[in-house]
Design an enzyme around this catalytic site. Structure first.
Site, PDB file in Angstrom:
ATOM      1  N   HIS A 227       5.402  32.295   7.388  1.00 50.23           N
ATOM      2  CA  HIS A 227       6.730  32.840   7.647  1.00 50.23           C
ATOM      3  C   HIS A 227       6.841  33.513   9.014  1.00 50.23           C
ATOM      4  O   HIS A 227       7.852  34.149   9.306  1.00 50.23           O
ATOM      5  CB  HIS A 227       7.123  33.803   6.523  1.00 50.23           C
ATOM      6  CG  HIS A 227       7.386  33.102   5.229  1.00 50.23           C
ATOM      7  ND1 HIS A 227       7.771  33.753   4.081  1.00 50.23           N
ATOM      8  CD2 HIS A 227       7.318  31.789   4.893  1.00 50.23           C
ATOM      9  CE1 HIS A 227       7.918  32.875   3.103  1.00 50.23           C
ATOM     10  NE2 HIS A 227       7.643  31.672   3.577  1.00 50.23           N
TER      11      HIS A 227
ATOM     12  N   HIS B 265       3.931  21.654   1.617  1.00 51.19           N
ATOM     13  CA  HIS B 265       4.417  21.186   0.325  1.00 51.19           C
ATOM     14  C   HIS B 265       3.704  19.919  -0.136  1.00 51.19           C
ATOM     15  O   HIS B 265       3.712  19.606  -1.327  1.00 51.19           O
ATOM     16  CB  HIS B 265       5.928  20.967   0.381  1.00 51.19           C
ATOM     17  CG  HIS B 265       6.700  22.241   0.327  1.00 51.19           C
ATOM     18  ND1 HIS B 265       7.933  22.340  -0.287  1.00 51.19           N
ATOM     19  CD2 HIS B 265       6.417  23.485   0.789  1.00 51.19           C
ATOM     20  CE1 HIS B 265       8.373  23.587  -0.177  1.00 51.19           C
ATOM     21  NE2 HIS B 265       7.465  24.299   0.479  1.00 51.19           N
TER      22      HIS B 265
END
Length: 751
Positions: free
Chosen positions: A285, A91
C-alpha cells in the site's frame, strides 16, 4: 414469419442434465485427469528449456517501458501501471493456502474461471491485456504464469524498490483447475457456509464487484463477530471471491480490531507470520490506489458472463467514461500516500501520524479519512493534475495500528524504514514463490543465493553414487533384517506420500520421516522400528567407504519388498530405483511449516486420524489428486498396498487375500466375487463385513475406501481389468510403475 432458419438440434454436445446434476455427491474422478495432453497445444513442450533461451534482460526492459506507456483504452493511474501490475501478481500468488497447497501463481490460473471473474480481481483482465503485446513478442519462452509474477516484480523495481529476486519455472496449463475447493457459497462474496452460518449474504450478487448497496453496509456494526468466525479449512479467504479479507472489515463491519483477526487468520493460512503480514500490507500500500468512483450498479457482468463482443473482458462500467477517474473496482476510493508511484515509508507515517474518522466512498463503501480535514491537498489525483486529496485508509489498514500484535511491528517499521524494506522484499519473494517447491525447480539469473527455511532446503547430494552391486547387497540386507514386506512398504509409502503436487512440497527426499514433526504423526505409527533397523544397515554400509542416505535406503527398502512380493507371486524382474536423495537436518526443517503436511486420512493405508464429515472415499480421492495419480494408478495402488499388508497399524480392513505380502490381484478378485454379500458393521457406514451368501460365514472386512472400488461404476470398471483372469500380469506391471512414480514424485533433480 421469421426468416431465421430452424436449427436441427435443440441442444448440442455437453449440454443437458448431467450426472452431477442427478448425483451431486458422486465421486468426481475428473479431477485426476485434468490438464491432460489433450488440453495442451504442445504436450511435449519443455518449458524449462524454452525459458533458458529467453533474453531475460530484454524482457525486463520491455516490461519497464510498459509501466509508463499509458493506453487510452485503459489509462494508467498517475501515469504508471506499476500498482495495477503489483495487484495482478499479488492476486495470482495470493490464492495459495497451506492447508492443501492448492492455489497460487504456479500455473497461470488467473487467466481462467473462476479466478478471472472473482470480485476481488476486477480490472485485472485489463492488466493481462496490457501485457499481451509483450507475451506475444516473447511467445512460449515466457509462460503467462511467470510473466504475471515477473511483471509485479519489475513494477516494484520501476518505482524504486529493490526486490529480493525472481525465479522462473512456472509452466502454464490450458484449462481451469477442477480440484481446488474455493468454498460452497453460490453467490459472490457469500461467506455463510465457510463460517458455518447463514447470516452472511452476498453483497452484490452477480455483479462481481466488492460494493454492496449502500444501505447494507455496517447494519450490524456493533455486533461482536469474533465468536462466529471459525473459518472452514482449507480456505484462506473470508468470502467467496476474495483473496484474503474484506477491506471494509468483517462482513462490511468497519472494525479495525476485528479486521486484524481476519487478516491474521487468512495471511497465516497463506504461510505468512505477523511480521511478514505487516510488511506485505505496508509495502503493497505504499503504491497506487483503490477505485470506487461511483455506485456498483454501473458495473456489468464479470468476464465469464460478459458478451462475446467484449472478447474476454468484463465489468464494463457505464459510469462516466468507465475508466481512469471514473473506474470502479472495489468500490473503495483510497489513495494512501503522496507518492503513489514511488517507494517510501509514507504509508506508515500517515497511518500513525493522523487520527482517522469513518467516511464513505462515492460508491457507499466504508473507508477512513484524517480527522479535522488534516492532510487535505497533499495527495495527487490519479488522472487530473489540477486536483488534490487527503490521504485515506481502509479498515484493513487501520488494523495494523489498532491490532495489539500488529501495532508494535508496524510502529517499528515506521521508525526503521530499512527494516520494512528488507521485510517487504523477503515477504514479497515468499509470496510469489511459495508454491514453487524445491530450489531444483527455480530458473533464471535473478535467483537469490540465500537459502530460505520456508523453501524446505536440502543439503547438496554426494556426487558419488552407489552402483548396482551396492544396491543388490543393500536389498539383501534389508530383506534379511526380519522386517516384513508390509512394514517396509508402509514405511516407504509414509515417506514418499507426503508429496503434494499442488505446491511441490513433501516427499521422500530429505528423510524427514525421522524428524519432528513427521516422526510423531499418528499416521506414522510403527515406522520408528523400521527406521531403527534401516539406520543400522545404513551405518554398516557407510562405514565401508561408500555412502547411502537414509532417504534413499527407505525407498530402496520398500522397493526390495515390492520385488520380493512380486517374486513370491511368480513374477521376475526388478523395480526401478534411482539413488541421489539426501538427508535433511533439523535446522533445515521448519516444524510448524511441515505440520500442515500431516495426513489426517490416508486411504492408501486405510488410515483415518478421526471421523470426518467428508466421506473417506472423497478424502482418498483428494490424496490421490495431490499425488498426481490417474484413476488407474489410484486403483492399482490401493489394491496392491492392501495385499502387501501396508495398512496402518496392521489393520485387516481391505486385506482380501489369504497370502498377505504377496503381490497378487486378490484384492480385486475377492472384492468382485458375487458369492460375497457386504453389510455395514458400524452405524456411520465406515466399516463393512463380507459374508459368504450361502454359509453366512464372515470372509472379509473392509472400509468405505475398499468397497468404493466395487461400488463406483468407473472404479469398478478399472477393478474388473485387474481382477480378470488375464489381469494379473498387468496388475503387477501397473503397480510397479505407479509405485516408482510415487517414490520419485519429488525428484525434480531427475526431471
Amino acid at each position: 414469419m421469421s426468416n431465421e432458419s430452424k436449427c436441427p438440434f435443440h441442444q448440442t454436445a455437453g449440454g443437458g442434465t448431467t450426472n452431477r446434476d442427478w448425483w451431486p455427491d458422486q465421486l468426481n474422478l475428473r479431477i485426476l485427469h485434468q490438464h491432460s495432453s489433450k488440453s495442451s497445444p504442445d504436450p511435449d513442450f519443455d518449458y524449462a528449456k524454452a525459458f533458458k533461451s529467453l533474453d531475460f534482460q530484454a524482457l525486463k526492459k520491455d516490461l519497464t517501458a510498459l509501466m509508463t506507456d499509458s493506453q487510452d483504452w485503459w489509462p494508467a493511474d498517475f501515469g504508471h501501471y506499476g500498482p495495477l501490475f503489483i495487484r495482478m501478481a499479488w492476486h495470482s500468488a495470493g490464492t495459495y493456502r497451506i492447508g492443501d497447497g492448492r492455489g497460487g501463481a504456479g500455473s497461470g490460473q488467473q487467466r481462467f474461471a473462476p479466478l478471472n471473474s472473482w470480485p476481488d480481481n476486477v480490472s485485472l483482465d485489463k492488466a493481462r491485456r496490457l501485457l499481451w503485446p509483450i507475451k506475444q513478442k516473447y511467445g512460449n519462452k515466457i509462460s503467462w504464469a511467470d510473466l504475471i509474477v515477473l511483471t509485479g516484480n519489475v513494477a516494484l523495481e520501476s518505482m524504486g524498490f529493490k526486490t529480493f529476486g525472481f525465479s522462473g519455472g512456472r509452466a502454464d496449463v490450458w484449462e481451469p483447475d477442477e480440484d481446488v475447493y474455493w468454498g460452497s457459497e453460490k453467490v459472490w462474496l457469500g461467506g455463510d457456509t465457510r463460517y458455518g452460518k447463514d447470516q452472511l449474504k452476498a453483497q452484490a450478487p452477480g455483479q462481481g464487484d466488492l460494493v454492496a448497496e449502500p444501505a447494507k453496509h455496517g447494519e450490524e456494526q456493533n455486533r461482536d463477530l469474533s465468536a462466529e468466525r471459525n473459518l472452514e479449512n482449507p480456505l484462506a479467504a473470508v468470502q467467496m471471491g476474495l483473496i484474503y479479507v474484506n477491506p471494509e472489515g468483517p462482513e462490511g463491519n468497519p472494525d479495525p480490531v476485528a479486521s486484524g483477526k481476519d487478516i491474521r487468520e487468512t495471511f497465516g493460512r497463506m504461510a505468512m507470520n505477523d511480521e511478514e503480514t505487516v510488511a506485505l500490507i505496508a509495502g503493497g500500500h505504499a503504491f497506487g490506489k483503490t477505485h470506487g468512483a461511483g455506485p456498483a450498479d454501473n458495473v456489468g457482468p464479470e468476464p465469464e458472463a460478459a458478451g462475446l463482443e467484449l472478447q474476454g473482458l468484463g465489468w464494463a462500467n457505464k459510469f462516466g467514461t468507465g475508466k481512469g477517474g471514473d473506474a470502479i473496482t472495489s468500490g473503495l476510493e483510497v489513495i494512501w500516500t503522496s507518492t503513489p508511484t514511488k517507494w517510501s515509508n509514507e504509508y506508515l507515517n500517515n497511518l500513525f501520524n493522523f487520527e482517522w474518522e469513518l467516511t464513505k466512498s462515492p460508491a457507499g463503501a466504508h473507508q477512513w479519512r484524517p480527522k479535522e480535514g488534516k492532510g487535505a491537498g497533499t495527495v495527487p489525483d490519479a488522472h487530473d493534475p489540477g486536483k488534490k486529496h487527503a490521504p485515506s485508509m481502509l479498515t484493513s489498514d487501520l488494523a495494523l495500528r489498532f491490532d495489539p500484535i500488529y501495532e508494535p511491528i508496524a510502529r517499528r517499521f515506521k521508525d526503521n524504514p530499512d527494516q520494512l524494506a528488507d521485510a517487504f522484499a523477503r515477504a514479497w519473494y515468499k509470496l510469489i514463490h511459495r508454491d514453487m517447491g524445491p530450489l531444483a525447480r527455480y530458473l533464471g539469473p535473478e535467483m537469490p543465493n540465500e537459502e530460505l527455511l520456508w523453501q524446505d532446503p536440502l543439503p547438496k547430494a554426494d556426487p558419488s553414487t552407489i552402483g548396482e552391486q551396492d544396491i543388490a547387497a543393500l536389498k539383501a540386507k534389508v530383506l534379511a533384517s526380519g522386517l516384513s514386506v508390509g512394514e517396509l512398504v508402509s514405511t516407504a509409502w509414509a515417506s514418499a506420500s507426503t508429496f503434494r503436487g499442488s505446491d511441490k512440497r513433501g516427499g521422500a527426499n530429505g528423510a524427514r520421516l525421522r524428524l519432528a514433526p513427521q516422526k510423531g504423526w499418528a499416521a506414522n505409527q510403527g515406522v520408528d522400528k523400521v527406521l531403527a533397523a534401516l539406520e543400522k544397515i545404513q551405518g554398516e554400509f557407510n562405514n565401508g567407504g561408500k555412502k547411502i542416505s537414509l532417504a534413499d535406503l527407505i525407498v530402496l527398502a520398500g522397493t526390495a519388498a515390492v520385488e520380493k512380493a512380486a517374486k513370491d507371486a511368480g513374477y521376475s524382474g526388478s523395480v526401478g530405483f534411482r539413488p541421489g536423495r539426501v538427508d535433511a537436518s533439523e535446522a533445515q526443517t521448519d516444524v510448524e511449516s511441515f505440520a500442515v503436511l500431516e495426513p489426517l486420512a490416508d486411504g492408501f493405508r486405510n488410515f483415518s486420524k478421526a471421523r470426518y464429515s467428508v466421506k473417506a472415499e472423497k478424502l482418498l480421492l483428494d490424496k490421490a489428486q495431490l499425488l498426481t495419480l490417474t484413476a488407474p494408478e489410484l486403483t492399482v495402488l490401493v489394491g496392491g498396498l492392501r495385499v502387501l499388508g501396508a495398512n496402518h497399524g496392521g489393520s485387516k480392513l481391505g486385506v482380501f487375500t489369504d497370502k498377505p505380502g504377496t503381490l497378487s490381484n486378490d484384492f480385486f478378485r475377492n472384492l468382485l466375487d458375487m458369492s460375497v454379500e457386504w453389510k455395514p458393521t458400524s452405524a456411520d457406514n465406515e466399516t463393512f463385513e463380507g459374508r459368504d451368501r450361502k454359509t453366512g460365514q464372515v470372509k472379509w472386512s473392509g472400509s468405505r475406501v475398499d468397497l468404493v472400488f466395487g461400488s463406483h461404476a468407473q472404479l469398478r470398471a478399472l477393478s474388473e481389468v485387474y481382477g480378470s483372469s488375464d489381469g494379473a500380469d498387468k496388475f503387477v506391471r501397473d503397480f510397479v510403475a505407479a509405485w516408482q512414480k510415487v517414490m520419485e514424485l519429488d525428484r525434480f533433480d531427475l526431471k
